[in-house]
Design a protein around this motif. Sequence first.
Motif, PDB file in Angstrom:
ATOM      1  N   ILE A 114       0.857  -1.153   0.223  1.00  0.00           N
ATOM      2  CA  ILE A 114      -0.088   0.029  -0.057  1.00  0.00           C
ATOM      3  C   ILE A 114       1.045   1.241  -0.008  1.00  0.00           C
ATOM      4  O   ILE A 114       1.865   1.237   0.626  1.00  0.00           O
ATOM      5  CB  ILE A 114      -0.815  -0.123   1.198  1.00  0.00           C
ATOM      6  CG1 ILE A 114      -2.004   1.063   1.252  1.00  0.00           C
ATOM      7  CG2 ILE A 114      -0.283   0.101   2.293  1.00  0.00           C
ATOM      8  CD1 ILE A 114      -3.170   0.955   2.221  1.00  0.00           C
ATOM      9  N   GLY A 115       0.397   2.159  -0.721  1.00  0.00           N
ATOM     10  CA  GLY A 115       1.317   3.638  -0.787  1.00  0.00           C
ATOM     11  C   GLY A 115       0.702   4.525  -1.600  1.00  0.00           C
ATOM     12  O   GLY A 115      -0.299   4.251  -2.269  1.00  0.00           O
TER      13      GLY A 115
ATOM     14  N   THR B 127       5.492   7.496  -0.870  1.00  0.00           N
ATOM     15  CA  THR B 127       5.381   7.065   0.477  1.00  0.00           C
ATOM     16  C   THR B 127       4.651   5.903   0.774  1.00  0.00           C
ATOM     17  O   THR B 127       3.553   5.591   0.030  1.00  0.00           O
ATOM     18  CB  THR B 127       4.913   8.310   1.237  1.00  0.00           C
ATOM     19  OG1 THR B 127       5.247   7.891   2.621  1.00  0.00           O
ATOM     20  CG2 THR B 127       3.580   8.977   1.158  1.00  0.00           C
ATOM     21  N   ALA B 128       5.024   5.097   1.634  1.00  0.00           N
ATOM     22  CA  ALA B 128       4.074   4.056   2.191  1.00  0.00           C
ATOM     23  C   ALA B 128       3.266   4.565   3.436  1.00  0.00           C
ATOM     24  O   ALA B 128       2.693   3.810   4.057  1.00  0.00           O
ATOM     25  CB  ALA B 128       4.807   2.745   2.481  1.00  0.00           C
ATOM     26  N   ASP B 129       3.760   5.715   3.999  1.00  0.00           N
ATOM     27  CA  ASP B 129       3.289   6.322   5.207  1.00  0.00           C
ATOM     28  C   ASP B 129       2.206   7.113   4.824  1.00  0.00           C
ATOM     29  O   ASP B 129       2.148   8.268   4.419  1.00  0.00           O
ATOM     30  CB  ASP B 129       4.184   7.175   6.001  1.00  0.00           C
ATOM     31  CG  ASP B 129       3.903   7.827   7.163  1.00  0.00           C
ATOM     32  OD1 ASP B 129       2.459   7.679   7.739  1.00  0.00           O
ATOM     33  OD2 ASP B 129       4.617   8.582   7.804  1.00  0.00           O
TER      34      ASP B 129
ATOM     35  N   GLY C 266       2.776  11.741   7.155  1.00  0.00           N
ATOM     36  CA  GLY C 266       3.411  11.156   6.130  1.00  0.00           C
ATOM     37  C   GLY C 266       3.153  11.729   4.709  1.00  0.00           C
ATOM     38  O   GLY C 266       4.088  11.755   3.975  1.00  0.00           O
ATOM     39  N   LEU C 267       1.848  11.845   4.289  1.00  0.00           N
ATOM     40  CA  LEU C 267       1.444  12.675   3.003  1.00  0.00           C
ATOM     41  C   LEU C 267       1.939  13.925   3.032  1.00  0.00           C
ATOM     42  O   LEU C 267       2.598  14.315   1.723  1.00  0.00           O
ATOM     43  CB  LEU C 267       0.071  12.455   2.706  1.00  0.00           C
ATOM     44  CG  LEU C 267      -0.505  11.064   2.105  1.00  0.00           C
ATOM     45  CD1 LEU C 267      -1.894  11.203   2.095  1.00  0.00           C
ATOM     46  CD2 LEU C 267      -0.044  10.550   0.875  1.00  0.00           C
ATOM     47  N   ARG C 268       1.945  14.486   4.023  1.00  0.00           N
ATOM     48  CA  ARG C 268       2.510  15.996   3.913  1.00  0.00           C
ATOM     49  C   ARG C 268       3.964  16.002   3.866  1.00  0.00           C
ATOM     50  O   ARG C 268       4.383  16.838   2.936  1.00  0.00           O
ATOM     51  CB  ARG C 268       2.070  16.616   5.328  1.00  0.00           C
ATOM     52  CG  ARG C 268       2.259  18.426   5.105  1.00  0.00           C
ATOM     53  CD  ARG C 268       1.780  18.880   6.539  1.00  0.00           C
ATOM     54  NE  ARG C 268       0.373  18.747   6.859  1.00  0.00           N
ATOM     55  CZ  ARG C 268      -0.634  19.104   6.425  1.00  0.00           C
ATOM     56  NH1 ARG C 268      -0.631  19.925   5.470  1.00  0.00           N
ATOM     57  NH2 ARG C 268      -2.022  18.837   7.202  1.00  0.00           N
ATOM     58  N   ALA C 269       4.710  15.126   4.273  1.00  0.00           N
ATOM     59  CA  ALA C 269       6.159  15.079   4.020  1.00  0.00           C
ATOM     60  C   ALA C 269       6.754  15.000   2.767  1.00  0.00           C
ATOM     61  O   ALA C 269       7.286  15.456   2.147  1.00  0.00           O
ATOM     62  CB  ALA C 269       6.697  14.244   5.021  1.00  0.00           C
TER      63      ALA C 269
END
Length: 178
Positions: free
Chosen positions: A48-49, A65-67, A72-75
Amino acid sequence: MNIDQVRSLYNKVKPSVDFSSLRFHSDKDDSLGVRQGVLEPATTARDIGAMLTVYHKGGMGYAATADLSESGLRAAFNKAVAWASANAGCCVADYGSLKLPHPKGEFHSPVKTHWDDVTLNDKIAYLNKVCEALNVSDKIVDRDVNIWHSRSERLYLTSEGGEVFQDFNRLIPNYQVT
């Protein structure tokens, strides 16, 4: 994480740029097999990612990203914006002048019976039945039967309201006789 959560997070964290997109993927693979009438170890895999794209002031940037948390998406978006800023004015193509589509659509594989609606015992019984049916001669030294189920969900979102969802269900049988 479900599609509604991804959509909500994207709308919450998408950067203020000329264009952004998020391509979410979620894959789940299950495999069951019987060899010589003996159940093999079952396997399940999950992937998933998200892949993020940004066009801003003539530059383009990507990040993955997988986060899938908000942070996580913001980063990941911050990385994509940084790449777009770093190559703005240096690219052969002027990404700021591109007119990008914002498609809408949906696709679901036609499925008569869903994988999860069949019990594990019924799947194993079917594999045993097929494995036994392959035993048609004393010359057969090995029989192997397995099924692989793959479900892939894709969601593509764009900053101007584009949204494409795809749900692929595949069932791949495999029979081998030696």
